[in-house]
Design a protein around this motif. Structure first.
Motif, PDB file in Angstrom:
ATOM      1  N   UNK A  65      11.195   4.482   4.731  1.00 17.37           N
ATOM      2  CA  UNK A  65       9.742   4.711   4.678  1.00 17.37           C
ATOM      3  C   UNK A  65       9.089   4.563   6.049  1.00 17.37           C
ATOM      4  N   UNK A  66       7.969   5.262   6.229  1.00 17.46           N
ATOM      5  CA  UNK A  66       7.206   5.158   7.461  1.00 17.46           C
ATOM      6  C   UNK A  66       6.155   4.071   7.359  1.00 17.46           C
ATOM      7  N   UNK A  67       5.393   3.904   8.423  1.00 16.64           N
ATOM      8  CA  UNK A  67       4.367   2.863   8.479  1.00 16.64           C
ATOM      9  C   UNK A  67       3.320   3.032   7.381  1.00 16.64           C
ATOM     10  N   UNK A  68       2.895   4.272   7.138  1.00 16.14           N
ATOM     11  CA  UNK A  68       1.902   4.509   6.080  1.00 16.14           C
ATOM     12  C   UNK A  68       2.477   4.190   4.706  1.00 16.14           C
ATOM     13  N   UNK A  69       3.760   4.512   4.503  1.00 14.33           N
ATOM     14  CA  UNK A  69       4.391   4.302   3.201  1.00 14.33           C
ATOM     15  C   UNK A  69       4.428   2.836   2.787  1.00 14.33           C
ATOM     16  N   UNK A  70       4.562   1.940   3.756  1.00 16.37           N
ATOM     17  CA  UNK A  70       4.671   0.516   3.427  1.00 16.37           C
ATOM     18  C   UNK A  70       3.352  -0.235   3.579  1.00 16.37           C
ATOM     19  N   UNK A  71       2.272   0.498   3.940  1.00 15.25           N
ATOM     20  CA  UNK A  71       0.957  -0.126   3.999  1.00 15.25           C
ATOM     21  C   UNK A  71       0.600  -0.795   5.307  1.00 15.25           C
ATOM     22  N   UNK A  72       1.211  -0.371   6.411  1.00 13.92           N
ATOM     23  CA  UNK A  72       0.920  -0.981   7.704  1.00 13.92           C
ATOM     24  C   UNK A  72      -0.551  -0.849   8.104  1.00 13.92           C
ATOM     25  N   UNK A  73      -1.198   0.328   7.925  1.00 11.46           N
ATOM     26  CA  UNK A  73      -2.612   0.400   8.306  1.00 11.46           C
ATOM     27  C   UNK A  73      -3.489  -0.617   7.565  1.00 11.46           C
ATOM     28  N   UNK A  74      -3.245  -0.809   6.280  1.00 13.74           N
ATOM     29  CA  UNK A  74      -3.985  -1.812   5.517  1.00 13.74           C
ATOM     30  C   UNK A  74      -3.689  -3.222   6.000  1.00 13.74           C
ATOM     31  N   UNK A  75      -2.438  -3.461   6.388  1.00 14.23           N
ATOM     32  CA  UNK A  75      -2.032  -4.762   6.931  1.00 14.23           C
ATOM     33  C   UNK A  75      -2.805  -5.054   8.218  1.00 14.23           C
ATOM     34  N   UNK A  76      -2.879  -4.057   9.116  1.00 14.41           N
ATOM     35  CA  UNK A  76      -3.597  -4.240  10.386  1.00 14.41           C
ATOM     36  C   UNK A  76      -5.076  -4.495  10.121  1.00 14.41           C
ATOM     37  N   UNK A  77      -5.648  -3.726   9.197  1.00 16.47           N
ATOM     38  CA  UNK A  77      -7.052  -3.893   8.823  1.00 16.47           C
ATOM     39  C   UNK A  77      -7.312  -5.319   8.335  1.00 16.47           C
ATOM     40  N   UNK A  78      -6.475  -5.795   7.439  1.00 22.52           N
ATOM     41  CA  UNK A  78      -6.642  -7.141   6.877  1.00 22.52           C
ATOM     42  C   UNK A  78      -6.395  -8.222   7.918  1.00 22.52           C
ATOM     43  N   UNK A  79      -5.377  -8.030   8.758  1.00 20.28           N
ATOM     44  CA  UNK A  79      -5.050  -9.013   9.788  1.00 20.28           C
ATOM     45  C   UNK A  79      -6.203  -9.181  10.767  1.00 20.28           C
ATOM     46  N   UNK A  80      -6.775  -8.070  11.205  1.00 22.44           N
ATOM     47  CA  UNK A  80      -7.908  -8.147  12.136  1.00 22.44           C
ATOM     48  C   UNK A  80      -9.102  -8.832  11.492  1.00 22.44           C
ATOM     49  N   UNK A  81      -9.355  -8.524  10.229  1.00 21.11           N
ATOM     50  CA  UNK A  81     -10.519  -9.091   9.549  1.00 21.11           C
ATOM     51  C   UNK A  81     -10.365 -10.594   9.305  1.00 21.11           C
ATOM     52  N   UNK A  82      -9.160 -11.021   8.916  1.00 19.40           N
ATOM     53  CA  UNK A  82      -8.996 -12.413   8.482  1.00 19.40           C
ATOM     54  C   UNK A  82      -8.505 -13.372   9.562  1.00 19.40           C
ATOM     55  N   UNK A  83      -7.818 -12.877  10.587  1.00 14.18           N
ATOM     56  CA  UNK A  83      -7.228 -13.826  11.539  1.00 14.18           C
ATOM     57  C   UNK A  83      -7.753 -13.706  12.968  1.00 14.18           C
ATOM     58  N   UNK A  84      -8.299 -12.582  13.355  1.00  9.69           N
ATOM     59  CA  UNK A  84      -8.807 -12.430  14.710  1.00  9.69           C
ATOM     60  C   UNK A  84     -10.184 -13.087  14.832  1.00  9.69           C
ATOM     61  N   UNK A  85     -10.421 -13.701  15.982  1.00 11.96           N
ATOM     62  CA  UNK A  85     -11.745 -14.274  16.245  1.00 11.96           C
ATOM     63  C   UNK A  85     -12.741 -13.127  16.434  1.00 11.96           C
ATOM     64  N   UNK A  86     -14.025 -13.433  16.353  1.00 15.11           N
ATOM     65  CA  UNK A  86     -15.063 -12.409  16.526  1.00 15.11           C
ATOM     66  C   UNK A  86     -14.936 -11.738  17.901  1.00 15.11           C
ATOM     67  N   UNK A  87     -14.614 -12.531  18.896  1.00 14.83           N
ATOM     68  CA  UNK A  87     -14.456 -11.998  20.249  1.00 14.83           C
ATOM     69  C   UNK A  87     -13.284 -11.021  20.321  1.00 14.83           C
ATOM     70  N   UNK A  88     -12.147 -11.390  19.720  1.00 18.32           N
ATOM     71  CA  UNK A  88     -10.976 -10.514  19.741  1.00 18.32           C
ATOM     72  C   UNK A  88     -11.206  -9.268  18.888  1.00 18.32           C
ATOM     73  N   UNK A  89     -11.937  -9.423  17.780  1.00 19.49           N
ATOM     74  CA  UNK A  89     -12.267  -8.257  16.959  1.00 19.49           C
ATOM     75  C   UNK A  89     -13.108  -7.266  17.762  1.00 19.49           C
ATOM     76  N   UNK A  90     -14.126  -7.785  18.435  1.00 19.29           N
ATOM     77  CA  UNK A  90     -15.009  -6.919  19.228  1.00 19.29           C
ATOM     78  C   UNK A  90     -14.234  -6.231  20.351  1.00 19.29           C
TER      79      UNK A  90
END
Length: 194
Positions: A65-90
């Motif tokens: 499977x490719x990155x889309x098949x295993x949900x990598x984009x959703x993983x990145x979206x969730x990781x940025x939202x839940x673990x990155x600081x506001x500064x790193x998100x910006x």
């Protein structure tokens, strides 16, 4: 009227009905937009499309499977939202916007809407720039990776921590035998050293 004539007339009738709206779409630059494989929570849909296409270029579907098949984009979206600081998100969003803007300057559209060969060429160019000695030294001084290397790292992390990535691509040996938390010592023979 024979069958052939009936099919031709039906096709012409449908062709006229479709061609007016199709011509309008072409004249106004209507493009087929790739579908998102997830509902973005942190990103806008345009940003999510760019992330999805980048992840799929980094890890495309092959015999596994490719990155889309295993949900990598959703993983990145969730990781940025839940673990990155506001500064790193910006900072991440700023670099993502710069990446898209540069793609638009070079190819005339946002990265997620480019043809696959243009996407691949642009990613290769950005990756080569990031790995060049000048940029590598500059990044080390600032203690941050370039945007493309950050996306690559997040894509690999998301892929190899997914079940298909861990079991179909990496070697995976599940612990043999069932777990038995409490068994008599006579069955084991002697205790294990810890």
């Amino acid at each position: 009227m024979n069958r052939r004539e009936a099919i031709q007339k039906a096709a012409m009738t449908l062709g006229y009905a479709i061609s007016a709206s199709a011509a309008f779409g072409v004249l106004h630059g209507c493009k087929a937009r790739p579908d998102l494989v997830y509902k973005p929570d942190f990103f806008t849909e345009e940003q999510a499309l760019t992330i999805s296409e980048l992840a799929e270029i980094i890890l495309p579907k092959t015999t596994t499977p490719g990155a889309k098949d295993v949900g990598v984009p959703g993983f990145i979206d969730d990781l940025l939202k839940t673990t990155y600081s506001k500064e790193k998100q910006a900072n991440f969003l700023k670099e993502l916007a710069e990446f898209d803007e540069e793609a638009k300057k070079e190819y005339g559209d946002n990265f997620g809407l480019l043809k696959k060969e243009d996407q691949l060429a642009f990613v290769k160019k950005k990756h080569d720039e990031a790995l060049s000695s000048d940029n590598a030294n500059h990044s080390m001084k600032k203690n941050e990776a370039s945007f493309i290397l950050t996306i690559k790292e997040l894509t690999l992390l998301g892929f190899f921590t997914s079940e298909p990535g861990a079991t179909q691509v990496l070697q995976y040996n599940q612990v043999l035998g069932p777990y038995q938390g409490c068994i008599p010592l006579e069955k084991v023979g002697k205790a294990w050293a810890v």
